[in-house]
Design an enzyme around this catalytic site. Sequence first.
Site, mmCIF file in Angstrom:
data_model
loop_
_atom_site.group_PDB
_atom_site.id
_atom_site.type_symbol
_atom_site.label_atom_id
_atom_site.label_comp_id
_atom_site.label_asym_id
_atom_site.label_seq_id
_atom_site.Cartn_x
_atom_site.Cartn_y
_atom_site.Cartn_z
ATOM 1 N N HIS A 16 0.914 -1.100 0.000
ATOM 2 C CA HIS A 16 -0.043 -0.102 0.049
ATOM 3 C C HIS A 16 0.760 1.266 -0.078
ATOM 4 C CE1 HIS A 16 -3.774 2.099 1.276
ATOM 5 N NE2 HIS A 16 -2.859 3.166 1.117
ATOM 6 N N HIS A 18 1.689 5.517 -1.666
ATOM 7 C CA HIS A 18 1.288 6.456 -2.501
ATOM 8 C C HIS A 18 2.456 7.258 -2.882
ATOM 9 C CE1 HIS A 18 -3.011 6.732 -1.019
ATOM 10 N NE2 HIS A 18 -2.206 6.244 0.321
ATOM 11 N N ARG A 20 2.283 9.428 -5.745
ATOM 12 C CA ARG A 20 2.032 10.925 -6.574
ATOM 13 C C ARG A 20 2.378 10.800 -7.654
ATOM 14 N NH1 ARG A 20 -1.365 10.763 -2.069
ATOM 15 N NH2 ARG A 20 -0.324 11.639 -0.095
ATOM 16 N N ASN A 44 -4.940 7.308 -6.145
ATOM 17 C CA ASN A 44 -5.866 8.595 -5.730
ATOM 18 C C ASN A 44 -4.911 9.690 -6.178
ATOM 19 O OD1 ASN A 44 -3.903 7.969 -3.637
ATOM 20 N ND2 ASN A 44 -4.906 9.215 -2.068
ATOM 21 N N LYS A 102 -9.200 -0.385 -5.909
ATOM 22 C CA LYS A 102 -9.204 0.355 -4.612
ATOM 23 C C LYS A 102 -10.763 0.861 -4.487
ATOM 24 C CE LYS A 102 -7.780 2.171 -0.784
ATOM 25 N NZ LYS A 102 -6.731 2.649 -0.386
ATOM 26 N N HIS A 139 -10.417 1.000 1.667
ATOM 27 C CA HIS A 139 -10.265 2.235 2.615
ATOM 28 C C HIS A 139 -11.371 2.050 3.689
ATOM 29 C CE1 HIS A 139 -8.701 6.116 4.459
ATOM 30 N NE2 HIS A 139 -9.898 5.962 4.852
ATOM 31 N N HIS A 177 -4.403 -0.563 5.854
ATOM 32 C CA HIS A 177 -3.918 0.313 7.171
ATOM 33 C C HIS A 177 -4.994 0.142 8.278
ATOM 34 C CE1 HIS A 177 -6.706 2.959 5.103
ATOM 35 N NE2 HIS A 177 -5.707 3.435 4.211
ATOM 36 N N LEU A 222 -5.022 9.224 7.698
ATOM 37 C CA LEU A 222 -6.137 8.399 7.878
ATOM 38 C C LEU A 222 -5.969 7.162 7.506
ATOM 39 C CD1 LEU A 222 -8.448 11.236 6.460
ATOM 40 C CD2 LEU A 222 -8.653 10.372 8.564
ATOM 41 N N ASP A 250 1.498 2.690 3.565
ATOM 42 C CA ASP A 250 0.726 3.606 3.246
ATOM 43 C C ASP A 250 1.349 4.946 3.488
ATOM 44 O OD1 ASP A 250 -1.789 5.182 2.954
ATOM 45 O OD2 ASP A 250 -2.422 5.320 4.851
HETATM 46 C C1 NCD Z 1 -3.723 9.115 1.875
HETATM 47 C C2 NCD Z 1 -2.996 10.260 1.185
HETATM 48 O O1 NCD Z 1 -2.567 11.304 1.383
HETATM 49 O O2 NCD Z 1 -3.444 9.970 -0.188
HETATM 50 N N1 NCD Z 1 -3.595 9.658 3.420
HETATM 51 C C3 NCD Z 1 -3.335 9.194 4.346
HETATM 52 O O3 NCD Z 1 -3.682 9.494 5.557
HETATM 53 N N2 NCD Z 1 -3.416 7.914 4.558
HETATM 54 C C4 NCD Z 1 -4.849 8.595 1.718
HETATM 55 C C5 NCD Z 1 -5.254 7.361 2.214
HETATM 56 O O4 NCD Z 1 -4.464 6.162 2.226
HETATM 57 O O5 NCD Z 1 -6.192 7.279 3.275
HETATM 58 ZN ZN ZN Z 2 -3.199 5.168 1.494
#
Ligand code: NCD
Ligand code: ZN
Length: 348
Positions: A16, A18, A20, A44, A102, A139, A177, A222, A250
């Site tokens: 998991h 991110h 970007r 996302n 997702k 999520h 998560h 989150l 995450d």
């Molecule tokens: C994540 C994000 O910033 O894309 N933020 C987070 O607090 N984990 C989104 C997510 O996984 O909920």
């Molecule tokens: Zn995430």
Amino acid sequence: MAGPLTLRIRRPDDWHLHLRDGAMLRAVLPATTARFGRAIVMPNLTPPVTDTAAAVAYRDRILAALPAGAAFVPLMTCYLTDRTDPDEVAHGHAQGVFTAVKLYPAGATTNSAFGVTAWENIRPVLARMEKIGLPLLVHGEEADPAIDIFDREAVFVERVLSWIVRDYPGLKVVLEHITTEEGAAFVAAAGPNVAATITPHHLLINRNHFLAGGIRPHLYCLPVAKRERHRLALRRAAASGDPSFFLGTDSAPHPRADKESDCGCAGIYNAPSALACYAEAFEDEGALDRLEAFCSLNGPAFYGLPANEATLTLTRRDSPGPSPVAVEGGAELCPFRCGETLRWSVGD
Ligand code: NCD
Ligand code: ZN
């Protein structure tokens, strides 16, 4: 004299992550590729990655940004919306593009505005995923604003996850998560098609860490960290040896200015310190012998992929925590455990 304790484990994957895009992608990718063989890349972005063509283009941008010599495989995901076409998801899966889909409840977290607003809209796509063996990553927070933010995961498990698992018993589901005793208990009690990722930060911090003695925006994510008893339940789950629990950082970078703000973004950037943090938690649990399964074996087994052949070494030696990371254009990231001392150091 014996040297410091050293563990050699199969190279982990991050189930998991991110990454970007653009300058941020280039800033964060090296910390992940130095440590992980593969990663499930979250969709996302703005706009979100909702079809095969967008995922192929995003994968190409990730591959183009790889540091020289990096042997890293990004595993792509499809962002589920009210209008996701089951044929499109099946097509992306058949093409080897989508490793998973997702589910963000609309409004639950960062860039979730295009997420699902009514559950009946996704039943056809869930049925198709069950049939073709494409995992659903969830999520797991109830987005109903009437629900207290500390209760949103437990309420989601009760209101939503329970029927998904009941109505689609062949569907592979990952509760992402997890942050609660309830989440961990649900996954432990469910069959082998239901798994959970656990982040390094949720193994190390509870809600006091970000709220007591001053608000610490870099520890805000989150789902939010909960009370201590939940953290301890997550540690027990991770260290239990149950193959349903595996590594998912995450890691979610946001520029410092967006975190240190009147309305700070949710997300903890932990890629540089994640493995050292997991090792700390497993050491505290007396479960270092189970660290490799959690980091490197359980995730591939769930996804039906081979474990990585390459290895990585963890040494029980204090090392400086990560430094702030500069992003082209002037932004800066403040990684998890920035400026602190880590108990473990990671090498090849
Ligand atoms: C994540 C994000 O910033 O894309 N933020 C987070 O607090 N984990 C989104 C997510 O996984 O909920
Ligand atoms: Zn995430």
